[in-house]
Design a protein around this motif. Structure first.
Motif, PDB file in Angstrom:
ATOM      1  N   GLN A 126       4.354   5.877  -5.172  1.00 60.73           N
ATOM      2  CA  GLN A 126       4.525   5.957  -6.628  1.00 60.73           C
ATOM      3  C   GLN A 126       3.471   6.857  -7.259  1.00 60.73           C
ATOM      4  OE1 GLN A 126       5.085   2.226  -8.578  1.00 60.73           O
ATOM      5  NE2 GLN A 126       7.206   2.254  -7.916  1.00 60.73           N
ATOM      6  N   ALA A 127       2.287   6.841  -6.691  1.00 58.47           N
ATOM      7  CA  ALA A 127       1.210   7.688  -7.233  1.00 58.47           C
ATOM      8  C   ALA A 127       1.582   9.162  -7.124  1.00 58.47           C
ATOM      9  CB  ALA A 127      -0.085   7.411  -6.489  1.00 58.47           C
ATOM     10  N   VAL A 128       2.279   9.522  -6.033  1.00 56.15           N
ATOM     11  CA  VAL A 128       2.681  10.919  -5.846  1.00 56.15           C
ATOM     12  C   VAL A 128       3.640  11.338  -6.966  1.00 56.15           C
ATOM     13  CG1 VAL A 128       3.890  12.503  -4.280  1.00 56.15           C
ATOM     14  CG2 VAL A 128       2.351  10.775  -3.352  1.00 56.15           C
ATOM     15  N   LEU A 149       3.705  10.040  -9.984  1.00 56.53           N
ATOM     16  CA  LEU A 149       3.102   9.944 -11.325  1.00 56.53           C
ATOM     17  C   LEU A 149       2.155  11.120 -11.594  1.00 56.53           C
ATOM     18  CD1 LEU A 149       2.001   6.239 -11.837  1.00 56.53           C
ATOM     19  CD2 LEU A 149       3.511   7.541 -13.299  1.00 56.53           C
ATOM     20  N   PRO A 150       2.274  11.735 -12.738  1.00 57.40           N
ATOM     21  CA  PRO A 150       1.296  12.783 -13.060  1.00 57.40           C
ATOM     22  C   PRO A 150      -0.054  12.155 -13.370  1.00 57.40           C
ATOM     23  CG  PRO A 150       2.732  12.389 -14.915  1.00 57.40           C
ATOM     24  CD  PRO A 150       3.227  11.515 -13.799  1.00 57.40           C
ATOM     25  N   GLN A 151      -1.092  12.783 -12.895  1.00 50.51           N
ATOM     26  CA  GLN A 151      -2.430  12.239 -13.147  1.00 50.51           C
ATOM     27  C   GLN A 151      -2.946  12.795 -14.474  1.00 50.51           C
ATOM     28  OE1 GLN A 151      -5.513  13.464 -10.484  1.00 50.51           O
ATOM     29  NE2 GLN A 151      -6.246  11.376 -10.251  1.00 50.51           N
ATOM     30  N   LYS A 152      -3.463  11.903 -15.286  1.00 50.14           N
ATOM     31  CA  LYS A 152      -4.046  12.372 -16.555  1.00 50.14           C
ATOM     32  C   LYS A 152      -5.447  12.880 -16.243  1.00 50.14           C
ATOM     33  CE  LYS A 152      -1.414   9.605 -19.778  1.00 50.14           C
ATOM     34  NZ  LYS A 152      -0.758   8.525 -19.065  1.00 50.14           N
ATOM     35  N   VAL A 208      -6.762   2.864  -1.622  1.00 48.98           N
ATOM     36  CA  VAL A 208      -5.749   1.798  -1.652  1.00 48.98           C
ATOM     37  C   VAL A 208      -5.768   1.026  -0.326  1.00 48.98           C
ATOM     38  CG1 VAL A 208      -3.250   1.361  -1.689  1.00 48.98           C
ATOM     39  CG2 VAL A 208      -4.259   2.939  -3.330  1.00 48.98           C
ATOM     40  N   LEU A 224      -2.101   2.001  -9.945  1.00 52.07           N
ATOM     41  CA  LEU A 224      -1.420   3.168 -10.510  1.00 52.07           C
ATOM     42  C   LEU A 224      -2.043   3.593 -11.848  1.00 52.07           C
ATOM     43  CD1 LEU A 224       2.293   2.419  -9.552  1.00 52.07           C
ATOM     44  CD2 LEU A 224       0.759   4.126  -8.577  1.00 52.07           C
ATOM     45  N   LEU A 258       3.937   1.576  -1.013  1.00 48.59           N
ATOM     46  CA  LEU A 258       4.634   1.686  -2.294  1.00 48.59           C
ATOM     47  C   LEU A 258       3.711   2.297  -3.361  1.00 48.59           C
ATOM     48  CD1 LEU A 258       7.330   0.850  -3.713  1.00 48.59           C
ATOM     49  CD2 LEU A 258       6.127  -1.193  -4.460  1.00 48.59           C
ATOM     50  N   ILE A 259       2.476   1.821  -3.396  1.00 48.73           N
ATOM     51  CA  ILE A 259       1.526   2.323  -4.397  1.00 48.73           C
ATOM     52  C   ILE A 259       1.293   3.821  -4.193  1.00 48.73           C
ATOM     53  CG2 ILE A 259      -0.882   2.194  -5.187  1.00 48.73           C
ATOM     54  CD1 ILE A 259      -0.835  -0.804  -4.432  1.00 48.73           C
ATOM     55  N   ILE A 260       1.105   4.208  -2.945  1.00 45.99           N
ATOM     56  CA  ILE A 260       0.812   5.622  -2.659  1.00 45.99           C
ATOM     57  C   ILE A 260       2.025   6.495  -2.984  1.00 45.99           C
ATOM     58  CG2 ILE A 260       0.240   7.247  -0.804  1.00 45.99           C
ATOM     59  CD1 ILE A 260      -1.327   4.740   0.426  1.00 45.99           C
ATOM     60  N   GLN A 278       0.844  -1.210   0.000  1.00 53.78           N
ATOM     61  CA  GLN A 278       0.000   0.000   0.000  1.00 53.78           C
ATOM     62  C   GLN A 278       0.875   1.254   0.000  1.00 53.78           C
ATOM     63  OE1 GLN A 278      -2.827  -0.143   3.223  1.00 53.78           O
ATOM     64  NE2 GLN A 278      -3.264  -2.291   2.835  1.00 53.78           N
ATOM     65  N   THR A 330      -6.790  -2.900  -0.922  1.00 50.77           N
ATOM     66  CA  THR A 330      -5.616  -3.664  -1.383  1.00 50.77           C
ATOM     67  C   THR A 330      -5.695  -5.138  -0.982  1.00 50.77           C
ATOM     68  OG1 THR A 330      -4.248  -1.710  -1.359  1.00 50.77           O
ATOM     69  CG2 THR A 330      -3.090  -3.793  -1.353  1.00 50.77           C
ATOM     70  N   PHE A 342      -7.003   8.886  -2.753  1.00 48.76           N
ATOM     71  CA  PHE A 342      -6.456   7.683  -3.401  1.00 48.76           C
ATOM     72  C   PHE A 342      -5.837   6.754  -2.355  1.00 48.76           C
ATOM     73  CE2 PHE A 342      -2.779   5.615  -5.559  1.00 48.76           C
ATOM     74  CZ  PHE A 342      -3.504   4.787  -6.391  1.00 48.76           C
ATOM     75  N   ASN A 383      -4.521  13.133  -3.469  1.00 46.00           N
ATOM     76  CA  ASN A 383      -3.722  11.943  -3.131  1.00 46.00           C
ATOM     77  C   ASN A 383      -4.276  11.193  -1.933  1.00 46.00           C
ATOM     78  OD1 ASN A 383      -1.830  13.683  -4.662  1.00 46.00           O
ATOM     79  ND2 ASN A 383      -0.504  11.911  -4.327  1.00 46.00           N
ATOM     80  N   TRP A 388      -5.014   5.468 -10.939  1.00 41.79           N
ATOM     81  CA  TRP A 388      -4.640   6.816 -10.462  1.00 41.79           C
ATOM     82  C   TRP A 388      -4.414   7.758 -11.656  1.00 41.79           C
ATOM     83  CZ3 TRP A 388      -4.513  10.526  -7.106  1.00 41.79           C
ATOM     84  CH2 TRP A 388      -3.560  11.540  -7.183  1.00 41.79           C
ATOM     85  N   GLU A 389      -3.762   7.209 -12.680  1.00 40.49           N
ATOM     86  CA  GLU A 389      -3.484   8.031 -13.866  1.00 40.49           C
ATOM     87  C   GLU A 389      -4.763   8.336 -14.655  1.00 40.49           C
ATOM     88  OE1 GLU A 389       0.612   7.481 -15.948  1.00 40.49           O
ATOM     89  OE2 GLU A 389      -0.250   5.496 -15.569  1.00 40.49           O
TER      90      GLU A 389
END
Lengths: 115, 204
Positions: free
Chosen positions: A37-39, A41-44, B28, B58, A33-35, A31, B32, B24, B21, B61-62
């Motif tokens: 990495q999300a920070v 990553l730019p959100q489309k 998660v 992810l 790690l996912i959070i 969990q 999860t 999100f 964030n 998220w995108e």
């Protein structure tokens, strides 16, 4: 062993399935790690998505218009190349050394003569 | 406890769409475990299951607009995403293995290496081991049905929606899956008994 089943007992699948429904796994590191990495990553966003869609649409339309123009150009070229021959065949004239301009003039003369 | 803990999934996703964030993170944290469990039961590998869940979250998220609250419940939709991601992962893994001729054995659903079998045999009681072996041999649709209804404890209606089949079809898949599992467990037990007899004869 609490989950042990007698090997000689008839198979009770429902009981077996019920006994094996636990997965011991701590997902907390996953969990995190996912959070993290999300920070990064730019959100489309919706705006980006619309922008991408618009560009895609524009590209599609441009391609269709270009293709149509090309087909029209090729068709016109074939028509013009073929026109003197048709004219010559129609009026029984010799095609040697006649260009398209001359043929137009001849056609005008014939028309006037008919009038 | 997070400030978002009381928000439902749809609210969290709408906040996420605005780039929040924390919403999100709550989503998660909330889901999860269940998606990991499903991925693990589909792929039979913890690292692979973690990869799949991470990638799925992810990607979501995108592109949070991919899910719409009008169409389905978030978990129903995401279960489908995770299942698809698992099969995608399996396909890629099998492709990369077939490209590498030095690797002889690879564990795919239905195809299990000897090493994995021996490792599994130590971890489970015998019947549970046979059951896991039976699960690996099931066709994908039957395994999904068991995973969703029995292990993930989804109502049958929701499971059918996740799988994109009718309720009747799901019931049929469950019946056939359980019959196959019973057959596999029985045949493995019989084979084991024969081995034991053979071993006893040889050791005399």
């Amino acid at each position: 062993m609490p989950n042990e089943v007698n090997k000689d007992s008839p198979v009770d699948i429902d009981a077996l399935l019920a006994m094996s429904d636990d997965i011991e796994h701590d997902t907390t590191p996953l969990q995190k790690l996912i959070i993290e990495q999300a920070v990064l990553l730019p959100q489309k966003t919706e705006a980006t998505r619309r922008n991408i869609l618009f560009r895609g649409q524009f590209l599609r339309r441009f391609t269709v218009i270009t293709a149509c123009a090309a087909i029209f150009g090729i068709g016109l070229n074939i028509f013009l190349a073929d026109a003197p021959t048709q004219f010559v065949e129609q009026y029984g004239l010799s095609s040697e050394e006649l260009d398209f301009q001359e043929l137009i003039m001849i056609e005008d003369d014939i028309l006037f003569a008919q009038l | 406890m997070s400030a978002y803990a009381e928000f439902d999934d749809a609210r969290l996703v709408s906040l996420m769409k605005a780039g929040n964030n924390d919403a999100f993170a709550e989503l998660v944290a909330r889901h999860t475990d269940r998606f990991f469990a499903l991925a693990y039961r589909t792929l039979h590998s913890r690292p692979d299951a973690e990869d799949v869940v991470q990638t799925a979250f992810l990607k979501f998220w995108e592109r949070p607009h991919l899910w719409s609250a009008d169409k389905s419940v978030f978990t129903t939709w995401f279960y489908r995403v995770v299942i698809n991601a698992c099969y995608d992962h399996s396909r890629k893994a099998s492709r990369s293995v077939s490209e590498d001729s030095s690797v002889i054995e690879y564990s795919l659903p239905g195809v299990v290496s000897t090493e994995v079998l021996l490792q599994d045999k130590q971890d489970y009681s015998w019947q549970q081991y046979c059951l896991q072996e039976g699960m690996k041999r099931l066709p994908n649709s039957q395994r999904d049905a068991i995973n969703l209804v029995v292990y993930s404890k989804l109502p049958q209606k929701q499971a059918a929606e996740v799988m994109g089949v009718s309720l009747k079809a799901l019931e049929s898949l469950l019946v056939r899956a359980k019959r196959s599992l019973a057959n596999t467990v029985t045949s493995l037990q019989d084979a084991d008994r024969l081995d034991e007899i053979h071993y006893a004869k040889r050791s005399k």
